[in-house]
Scaffold this active site. Structure first.
Site, PDB file in Angstrom:
ATOM      1  N   ASP A   1       0.855  -1.186   0.000  1.00 25.33           N
ATOM      2  CA  ASP A   1       0.000   0.000   0.000  1.00 25.33           C
ATOM      3  C   ASP A   1       0.888   1.231   0.000  1.00 25.33           C
ATOM      4  O   ASP A   1       1.480   1.584   1.026  1.00 25.33           O
ATOM      5  CB  ASP A   1      -0.891   0.049   1.242  1.00 25.33           C
ATOM      6  CG  ASP A   1      -2.059  -0.900   1.119  1.00 25.33           C
ATOM      7  OD1 ASP A   1      -2.448  -1.199  -0.017  1.00 25.33           O
ATOM      8  OD2 ASP A   1      -2.558  -1.337   2.167  1.00 25.33           O
ATOM      9  N   LEU A   2       0.974   1.890  -1.108  1.00 29.00           N
ATOM     10  CA  LEU A   2       1.873   3.030  -1.270  1.00 29.00           C
ATOM     11  C   LEU A   2       1.648   4.063  -0.159  1.00 29.00           C
ATOM     12  O   LEU A   2       0.535   4.435   0.129  1.00 29.00           O
ATOM     13  CB  LEU A   2       1.622   3.669  -2.637  1.00 29.00           C
ATOM     14  CG  LEU A   2       2.604   4.777  -2.984  1.00 29.00           C
ATOM     15  CD1 LEU A   2       3.971   4.218  -3.247  1.00 29.00           C
ATOM     16  CD2 LEU A   2       2.082   5.569  -4.155  1.00 29.00           C
ATOM     17  N   ASP A   3       2.722   4.549   0.419  1.00 31.07           N
ATOM     18  CA  ASP A   3       2.669   5.598   1.446  1.00 31.07           C
ATOM     19  C   ASP A   3       1.853   5.178   2.656  1.00 31.07           C
ATOM     20  O   ASP A   3       1.345   6.021   3.392  1.00 31.07           O
ATOM     21  CB  ASP A   3       2.099   6.904   0.881  1.00 31.07           C
ATOM     22  CG  ASP A   3       3.038   7.507  -0.154  1.00 31.07           C
ATOM     23  OD1 ASP A   3       4.191   7.049  -0.246  1.00 31.07           O
ATOM     24  OD2 ASP A   3       2.622   8.420  -0.869  1.00 31.07           O
ATOM     25  N   GLU A   4       1.715   3.870   2.870  1.00 31.42           N
ATOM     26  CA  GLU A   4       0.833   3.432   3.949  1.00 31.42           C
ATOM     27  C   GLU A   4       1.536   2.485   4.917  1.00 31.42           C
ATOM     28  O   GLU A   4       0.896   1.846   5.719  1.00 31.42           O
ATOM     29  CB  GLU A   4      -0.399   2.723   3.359  1.00 31.42           C
ATOM     30  CG  GLU A   4      -1.416   3.641   2.729  1.00 31.42           C
ATOM     31  CD  GLU A   4      -2.174   4.459   3.757  1.00 31.42           C
ATOM     32  OE1 GLU A   4      -2.423   3.956   4.870  1.00 31.42           O
ATOM     33  OE2 GLU A   4      -2.523   5.604   3.437  1.00 31.42           O
TER      34      GLU A   4
END
EC number: 3.5.1.10
Lengths: 289, 289, 289, 289
Positions: free
Chosen positions: C232-235
């Site tokens: 999950d990008l940036d997560e």
């Protein structure tokens, strides 16, 4: 800083004894000359009998050609009638900032990087050091590096050499962790403002080994102060300060390392503000617009 | 602070000369007694010949009834074999915190309000002031207020009266902007730690009128320091510090106001940490876990 | 970091389901093996049924030669009896940190410079970029630079090439403003943790042009977040965050510049903590000792 | 705030489309009327085609008696010729600030205390709550408290009652942790600005249980935002923001507690700045002088 990409931005700094009507007079002159005021900061130390400070950024098509006329108009109104000091600068003219350094590179490199990245509106005509260590590093930025050794018995000669290097080549001198005391004679002759950075603690620790002593006292914050240099060492008008949190887990060496992070940030801010003519000296204090 | 809602949480503070095996010994005793270690912080000032500090929170069913046995087991192992100091407390026993105050209410009210909200694990058995001004305010919190005037020529008598009030009724004394100097005799007899809050500046301004002098020097940060009181006024071990940003626009009075905001936050943190047994004194410094 | 100058410091990271007696067991093993515990941080997410985390720094003469025995002893007690995960490292072994970058140099240079100054206990075996721009800069630090262009239609091939470069040569991958999305396949195969830095705002601005949108909303703080990369990008789990104050005077470009200052500080802290084994991942959160 | 102790201080707020000569015109009018400009802040969103903002503090002997003449002179020059909006206020006239609150008292009490201490230049004509809990507390400050229950099926009636209470009695409405959604109809009719405070996170956590979700994500900073209320809940122009550092040791409840400390500081600053006419709204952003 978009001011730098347009030739027609100017900055006007005015200071002196406060009296009614100054803002109206200043803005009247600018408007009469065709300038549009882009931003204006003004404050008075006291409404009755205080000191007046104003920084104005304006846009005036064909500014360079009209500097003389503008200067004359301001002189007539401000110096003549109101006995104020003023300074008029073209924003496109970057200040020439000479840097003195010793062996610690953190403040120096931060300034050079920021200059290269376009963050600091300045030109660096030279770096001067009492040690040869940082020469290669500096020259990779295409900045001249001069090694002027300073020994106990040649200090006057060394300062003379430094003054010769600076003369006519710089508008500001920055001491980026330069570990030599600057003499009063040097300050008298240098002919430009000098900015210094030094560590700061709450409470203050005077004298040698401050980080070790801060450690022994268990301080929880490490700070840095950038200030103009006066003959009272570390006592000139403060431009900027900041702190970083530390704990009992930090050794004296780690305190010093964290202090270095604050020092370079604080010095970079102070130099940027000076170069943008945001700092007005008033006795032993500053107004930062 | 969930520790407060369960009778079976304990805290163990250990300090002394470092040597191999202390952690294993301490945790061994706790485990043998049936305790589960919930959190443990440990540090040494130096791995060879340094000082050792440890704070352990543990859960032990039926703690109250087993305190004597636990104390005895710890004494045998820690005091006897390892020559360490230790302190064992039941987390449910809130510390009794007496507060001295003069006329400024910001620190006092913040402590009383946080206590009422359940933020500070403490009981306030009394507020003592050399002025009558804050009596009504304090009593609205259902806290007893005692007015003990302090004059130049009755100081010894006043301190005697203060000591009588405190005796047996408090575990900690907090000077929440109490504007009288505490005598060495008072400190010798009070029999509990004393925490003070005072403003801090970079650089330091000793003596009278510090805010005015900070203003004249153009400082950019205003700070506060909470520390244990020793005979050297404002020089005891630091517990917590913080700062707030100010500018040339702030008058000396506004500096003082912003300083008040930092003071109450810093004091509240220091008192909370003390009450949670997070602060270990080590000579003139502190370890805060 | 004095741990780096002595061959005999080790670090032990333990995590798993909490139960009584873990600290005693771990410290017992270390003490039995002749180690002296220098610092120990421990916490549990919940005293009943929670997760247990512990970081221990210890000193053991002749550590290298005794690693196998120590590992075996820990495995017997921790993996076998208590079903815990543990990681044992020699502090003198600096982690190998590969860096991916695109065109923006502020985070990259800050890491290289801190590494050179001895602030970051790491080795940088390579910098990989999808642009050639920063090659000269990187090589001045005597660090290999590889240019691996990434285009829409060669992404899989490019990632394969990146993986070949990394394979066996690094312990950590840092994305220092690397402006390409990393695929799930890459993450599956890279076999080492990946740390990313990105700007953060309150409130969040998803999608393109976040600084312009922050400007339009008039935010007063600009932040940065360093986190482990997950699909999950940036997560992924957050390691460190910080903010800097801005005002209506800042243009969108100045917001970005100030953001860059926070980004490099936050990333440097996150990388330092990772290299010192201070960060323990726990699902989508982290424990930072 | 010394402006409050002298009847003759005024504030002039000007905004509109930027064009050359505005500052000169404004300061010309003030000077012609005999006013001395004490401080002046001005900025333009863009020198060509941007928006103009100016806040001027001036001193004019006999201000009250001359307000009408000054208003007329400004109207002629600013509204007529330059199509600007302006607002002229006497600094001595404190704004009347009504407060809505539910059960949490931290923001409310901080505002009442600061008002009583003279830190906030405001009068509090009433506190309105949908719960009765805080009535005694509020009345100890000699402030009227009105309990207006809000239930699902009486919301329109309750808002009508609230509007009746406010009508003519307040200049600003502050939602100090008022846990009811304000309807668009209420905002249309209330006839005064409304300031709200809410928690902020990086990244944002929408919906219920934000502190628990921040805990699960392992955030390292907890923030608060004060903003003007518009129909888009929590989306109006931001006045002030700040953050506080947290760690894995903080439970979700402790995050909330630390968040409360930031909320009350941020809200107090926003209310102070509004009452001093420092905040100028510009679409969905603000200029804070």
């Amino acid at each position: 800083m978009s001011e730098l990409n347009d030739n027609d931005y100017g900055r006007l700094i005015v200071q002196g004894a406060d009296r009614p009507g100054i803002v109206a007079t200043v803005s009247g002159v600018l408007t009469d000359q065709g300038a549009n005021i882009v931003s204006l900061d003004q404050s008075s130390s006291d409404p009755s009998g205080g000191r007046f400070f104003q920084r104005t950024v304006f846009h005036l098509p064909g500014l360079s050609a009209r500097m003389d006329a503008l200067n004359a108009a301001l002189e007539a109104k401000l110096t003549g009638e109101l006995e104020l000091d003023f300074r008029l600068v073209e924003a496109k003219k970057r200040k020439r900032v000479a840097i003195f350094v010793s062996k610690m590179d953190h403040c120096l490199l931060d300034l050079l990087w920021r200059q290269r990245r376009g963050e600091l509106p300045m030109i660096v005509p030279m770096v001067v050091s009492n040690h040869a260590d940082l020469g290669d590093e500096v020259r990779q930025f295409d900045v001249p590096f001069f090694h002027v050794p300073v020994e106990k018995d040649n200090k006057a000669v060394a300062e003379k050499e430094q003054l010769n290097l600076l003369k006519g080549n710089a508008d500001l001198l920055v001491l980026a962790r330069y570990m030599q005391i600057i003499s009063g004679e040097f300050l008298d002759e240098v002919g430009m403002p000098v900015i210094n950075i030094h560590h700061s603690f709450l409470p203050a620790f005077m004298g040698a080994g401050p980080y070790q002593r801060a450690k022994e006292r268990g301080v929880k914050l490490i700070g840095a102060t950038a200030h103009y240099v006066t003959e009272d060492l570390d006592e000139g008008p403060i431009i900027e300060q900041d702190v970083i949190r530390v704990s009992h887990r930090d050794t004296a060496r780690e305190l010093q390392r964290k202090g270095a992070d604050v020092e370079r940030l604080v010095l970079a801010r102070a130099v940027a503000w000076h170069c943008e003519d945001r700092v007005i000296r008033d006795g032993n204090t500053t107004v930062v617009f």
